[in-house]
Design a protein around this motif. Structure first.
Motif, short mmCIF file in Angstrom:
data_model
loop_
_atom_site.label_atom_id
_atom_site.label_comp_id
_atom_site.label_asym_id
_atom_site.label_seq_id
_atom_site.Cartn_x
_atom_site.Cartn_y
_atom_site.Cartn_z
N THR A 134 0.84 -1.20 0.00
CA THR A 134 0.00 0.00 0.00
C THR A 134 0.88 1.26 0.00
O THR A 134 0.60 2.22 -0.72
CB THR A 134 -0.95 0.00 1.21
OG1 THR A 134 -1.79 -1.17 1.13
CG2 THR A 134 -1.81 1.24 1.26
N VAL A 135 1.94 1.24 0.79
CA VAL A 135 2.87 2.37 0.82
C VAL A 135 3.54 2.53 -0.54
O VAL A 135 3.64 3.64 -1.07
CB VAL A 135 3.92 2.19 1.94
CG1 VAL A 135 5.02 3.25 1.84
CG2 VAL A 135 3.26 2.25 3.32
N PHE A 136 4.01 1.42 -1.13
CA PHE A 136 4.65 1.50 -2.45
C PHE A 136 3.70 2.14 -3.46
O PHE A 136 4.07 3.03 -4.22
CB PHE A 136 5.07 0.13 -2.96
CG PHE A 136 5.97 -0.68 -2.05
CD1 PHE A 136 6.82 -0.06 -1.14
CD2 PHE A 136 5.95 -2.06 -2.10
CE1 PHE A 136 7.65 -0.81 -0.31
CE2 PHE A 136 6.78 -2.81 -1.28
CZ PHE A 136 7.63 -2.19 -0.39
N ILE A 148 12.01 3.03 -9.01
CA ILE A 148 11.74 2.75 -7.60
C ILE A 148 12.64 1.59 -7.20
O ILE A 148 12.71 0.58 -7.91
CB ILE A 148 10.25 2.44 -7.32
CG1 ILE A 148 9.99 2.22 -5.83
CG2 ILE A 148 9.75 1.27 -8.16
CD1 ILE A 148 8.51 2.16 -5.45
N ARG A 149 13.35 1.77 -6.10
CA ARG A 149 14.24 0.70 -5.64
C ARG A 149 13.98 0.46 -4.15
O ARG A 149 13.72 1.40 -3.41
CB ARG A 149 15.71 1.02 -5.92
CG ARG A 149 16.28 2.21 -5.23
CD ARG A 149 17.72 2.52 -5.66
NE ARG A 149 17.85 2.79 -7.06
CZ ARG A 149 17.71 3.99 -7.62
NH1 ARG A 149 17.41 5.03 -6.87
NH2 ARG A 149 17.87 4.15 -8.90
N LEU A 164 4.44 -5.30 -8.81
CA LEU A 164 3.72 -4.10 -9.22
C LEU A 164 4.17 -3.58 -10.59
O LEU A 164 3.53 -2.69 -11.16
CB LEU A 164 3.90 -2.99 -8.19
CG LEU A 164 3.36 -3.27 -6.79
CD1 LEU A 164 3.73 -2.14 -5.84
CD2 LEU A 164 1.86 -3.49 -6.82
N ASN A 165 5.24 -4.16 -11.14
CA ASN A 165 5.78 -3.60 -12.38
C ASN A 165 4.79 -3.65 -13.55
O ASN A 165 4.83 -2.81 -14.42
CB ASN A 165 7.13 -4.23 -12.74
CG ASN A 165 7.04 -5.69 -13.08
OD1 ASN A 165 5.98 -6.30 -13.05
ND2 ASN A 165 8.18 -6.26 -13.39
N VAL A 171 7.78 2.59 -15.16
CA VAL A 171 8.67 2.71 -14.00
C VAL A 171 9.66 1.55 -14.01
O VAL A 171 9.28 0.40 -14.26
CB VAL A 171 7.86 2.70 -12.68
CG1 VAL A 171 8.78 2.74 -11.47
CG2 VAL A 171 6.86 3.85 -12.65
N LEU A 172 10.91 1.86 -13.75
CA LEU A 172 11.95 0.84 -13.61
C LEU A 172 11.94 0.38 -12.15
O LEU A 172 12.08 1.20 -11.24
CB LEU A 172 13.32 1.41 -13.97
CG LEU A 172 14.52 0.50 -13.71
CD1 LEU A 172 14.45 -0.75 -14.59
CD2 LEU A 172 15.81 1.27 -13.96
#
Length: 188
Positions: A134-136, A148-149, A164-165, A171-172
């Motif tokens: 949820t935070v991601f 996003i790492r 989620l990709n 998004v990478l």
């Protein structure tokens, strides 16, 4: 390229002595460390007690910095550029009892916490992996980040991020497993 770098706290930046207690019939029946908690499934009538994770003083006095990861986080924070890149720390903990004392523990390690926000996924009151996911999503949904790492000791959290990709094709995604000795392994 605007990026979001996320560091887990317990067993990623600091070794912690805090334990999750399993309660049944108002009695502690089991005490779990972070790794055990990540793999434990509550049985009928059991519930978790996270009270040891709410004490800022206990965190400050007993948590041991994982030097290699602290250096990594410090370098990322120091190299934040002007393109709205961001660093957050995400934890399964809820709010702690003394925010300033908690934050001072990070500052004492040379981490400029004026540039970092701590997301307390435990406040969501749901399963840790779902809460962190949820935070991601909260950050990904802004559309601001091209990369996003995540650095985390939990494969479940890393897998959740990588899953989620398909929802964010522009998004990478990068995921890094942090082991007990602070070694880092890239996850595909």
């Amino acid at each position: 390229m605007t990026s979001l770098t996320i560091f887990d706290i317990d067993e990623t930046l600091f070794h912690t002595s805090a334990r999750v207690q399993v309660i049944k019939d108002n009695k502690v029946i089991r005490t779990l460390d972070n790794v055990e908690y990540n793999n434990y499934e509550l049985r009928y009538g059991e519930e978790y007690d996270f009270s040891q994770f709410k004490s800022s003083e206990a965190f400050k006095e007993t948590s041991k910095p994982m030097t290699k990861m602290i250096k990594k986080a410090r370098a990322v924070i120091e190299n934040l550029n002007q393109d709205d890149s961001k660093v957050i720390f995400v934890t399964a903990r809820t709010d702690l009892d003394d925010r300033d004392l908690f934050i001072s523990t990070f500052n004492a390690q040379g981490l400029d916490m004026s540039k970092v926000y701590v997301e307390r996924a435990g406040n969501l009151g749901i399963d840790t992996v779902k809460a962190k996911t949820t935070v991601f999503r909260k950050y990904l949904d802004t559309g601001k980040y091209r990369t996003i790492r995540l650095f985390d000791d939990s494969m479940d959290n890393l897998t959740a991020l990588m899953s989620l990709n398909h929802d964010y094709p522009n998004v990478l995604f990068e995921a890094y497993k942090v082991d007990n000795d602070s070694s880092i392994t890239a996850i595909d």
